[in-house]
Design a protein around this motif. Structure first.
Motif, short mmCIF file in Angstrom:
data_model
loop_
_atom_site.label_atom_id
_atom_site.label_comp_id
_atom_site.label_asym_id
_atom_site.label_seq_id
_atom_site.Cartn_x
_atom_site.Cartn_y
_atom_site.Cartn_z
N LEU A 37 0.83 -1.21 0.00
CA LEU A 37 0.00 0.00 0.00
C LEU A 37 0.86 1.26 0.00
O LEU A 37 0.59 2.20 -0.74
CB LEU A 37 -0.93 0.01 1.22
N GLU A 38 1.91 1.27 0.81
CA GLU A 38 2.77 2.45 0.88
C GLU A 38 3.50 2.68 -0.43
O GLU A 38 3.62 3.82 -0.89
CB GLU A 38 3.77 2.33 2.02
N LEU A 39 3.99 1.62 -1.04
CA LEU A 39 4.69 1.78 -2.31
C LEU A 39 3.76 2.42 -3.35
O LEU A 39 4.16 3.34 -4.06
CB LEU A 39 5.21 0.44 -2.82
N ILE A 40 2.52 1.95 -3.41
CA ILE A 40 1.56 2.53 -4.37
C ILE A 40 1.24 3.97 -3.99
O ILE A 40 1.13 4.83 -4.87
CB ILE A 40 0.29 1.66 -4.45
N LEU A 41 1.11 4.26 -2.72
CA LEU A 41 0.86 5.63 -2.27
C LEU A 41 1.97 6.56 -2.73
O LEU A 41 1.72 7.64 -3.25
CB LEU A 41 0.73 5.68 -0.74
N LEU A 42 3.21 6.14 -2.55
CA LEU A 42 4.36 6.99 -2.84
C LEU A 42 4.74 7.03 -4.31
O LEU A 42 5.20 8.05 -4.81
CB LEU A 42 5.57 6.56 -2.01
N GLU A 43 4.57 5.91 -5.01
CA GLU A 43 5.04 5.79 -6.39
C GLU A 43 3.92 5.82 -7.42
O GLU A 43 4.18 5.93 -8.61
CB GLU A 43 5.84 4.50 -6.57
N GLY A 44 2.68 5.65 -6.98
CA GLY A 44 1.55 5.62 -7.90
C GLY A 44 1.25 4.19 -8.34
O GLY A 44 1.95 3.25 -7.98
N PRO A 45 0.18 4.03 -9.12
CA PRO A 45 -0.21 2.70 -9.57
C PRO A 45 0.95 1.97 -10.25
O PRO A 45 1.76 2.58 -10.96
CB PRO A 45 -1.34 2.97 -10.57
N ALA A 46 1.03 0.67 -10.00
CA ALA A 46 2.13 -0.14 -10.55
C ALA A 46 1.63 -1.56 -10.80
O ALA A 46 0.66 -2.00 -10.18
CB ALA A 46 3.30 -0.16 -9.57
N SER A 47 2.32 -2.25 -11.68
CA SER A 47 1.98 -3.64 -11.95
C SER A 47 2.54 -4.53 -10.83
O SER A 47 3.44 -4.13 -10.10
CB SER A 47 2.56 -4.08 -13.29
N VAL A 48 2.00 -5.72 -10.70
CA VAL A 48 2.49 -6.67 -9.70
C VAL A 48 3.98 -6.93 -9.89
O VAL A 48 4.75 -6.89 -8.92
CB VAL A 48 1.65 -7.97 -9.72
N PRO A 49 4.46 -7.19 -11.13
CA PRO A 49 5.91 -7.41 -11.30
C PRO A 49 6.75 -6.19 -10.88
O PRO A 49 7.81 -6.34 -10.28
CB PRO A 49 6.06 -7.70 -12.79
N ASP A 50 6.25 -4.99 -11.17
CA ASP A 50 6.98 -3.78 -10.77
C ASP A 50 7.03 -3.63 -9.25
O ASP A 50 8.05 -3.25 -8.69
CB ASP A 50 6.36 -2.53 -11.40
N ILE A 51 5.92 -3.93 -8.58
CA ILE A 51 5.90 -3.87 -7.12
C ILE A 51 6.86 -4.90 -6.55
O ILE A 51 7.61 -4.61 -5.62
CB ILE A 51 4.46 -4.08 -6.59
N ALA A 52 6.85 -6.09 -7.11
CA ALA A 52 7.74 -7.15 -6.63
C ALA A 52 9.21 -6.75 -6.78
O ALA A 52 10.01 -6.94 -5.85
CB ALA A 52 7.46 -8.46 -7.39
N ARG A 53 9.56 -6.18 -7.91
CA ARG A 53 10.94 -5.72 -8.12
C ARG A 53 11.32 -4.65 -7.11
O ARG A 53 12.39 -4.68 -6.51
CB ARG A 53 11.12 -5.19 -9.54
N ALA A 54 10.45 -3.70 -6.92
CA ALA A 54 10.72 -2.60 -5.99
C ALA A 54 10.86 -3.08 -4.55
O ALA A 54 11.64 -2.54 -3.78
CB ALA A 54 9.62 -1.54 -6.09
N ARG A 55 10.12 -4.11 -4.18
CA ARG A 55 10.14 -4.63 -2.81
C ARG A 55 11.16 -5.75 -2.64
O ARG A 55 11.39 -6.19 -1.52
CB ARG A 55 8.75 -5.13 -2.41
N GLY A 56 11.73 -6.23 -3.73
CA GLY A 56 12.74 -7.28 -3.63
C GLY A 56 12.19 -8.62 -3.23
O GLY A 56 12.84 -9.40 -2.52
N VAL A 57 10.97 -8.90 -3.67
CA VAL A 57 10.32 -10.18 -3.35
C VAL A 57 9.76 -10.78 -4.64
O VAL A 57 9.79 -10.15 -5.69
CB VAL A 57 9.21 -10.00 -2.29
#
Length: 136
Positions: A37-57
């Motif tokens: 939720l915080e990543l989307i709040l700060l970075e805006g809408p993102a795809s699942v693969p993009d969120i995974a890359r950003a979070r390192g999971v």
């Protein structure tokens, strides 16, 4: 020296996780979901693969979190103009309010802690951790 930093970082990670779980107990989200939720709040809408890359999971881990968040009406799927099959994950108003309140509660709780280090030391520590994370 680096070994001590890494050991302290691991210990801090686990302590922060326990602290956040205690602070937010009773809410409908886990610490991992809060991170999404915080990543989307700060970075805006993102795809699942993009969120995974950003979070390192893994993508699968994020997909599980997103599925629960969507079922609880904290996120929604939007069309992704860059990719037909991978939709963007965006916050709903309910999700935005939740994560903003969680962040405010955390900042409030942190501001009450007496750590005994200067602001300059905190800035330097953040710089060191960022440099190591970037190098890795």
């Amino acid at each position: 020296m680096a070994e001590r930093l890494f050991n302290e970082s691991r210990l801090l990670f686990h302590t922060l996780k326990q602290w956040a779980e205690t602070l937010h107990q009773g809410l409908e989200v886990s610490v991992a979901m809060r991170g999404v939720l915080e990543l989307i709040l700060l970075e805006g809408p993102a795809s699942v693969p993009d969120i995974a890359r950003a979070r390192g999971v893994s993508r699968q881990h994020i997909q599980q979190q997103v599925d629960v968040l969507q079922a609880r009406d904290f996120v929604r799927r939007e069309d992704n103009p860059a990719h037909k099959r991978s939709s963007l994950i965006a916050l709903t108003d309910k999700g935005r309010a939740l994560v903003q309140n969680m962040r405010a509660d955390e900042l409030n709780a942190l501001s009450r802690l007496q750590v005994g280090v200067s602001d300059a030391a905190v800035q330097e520590a953040a710089h060191v951790l960022c440099a190591w994370r970037s190098a890795l």
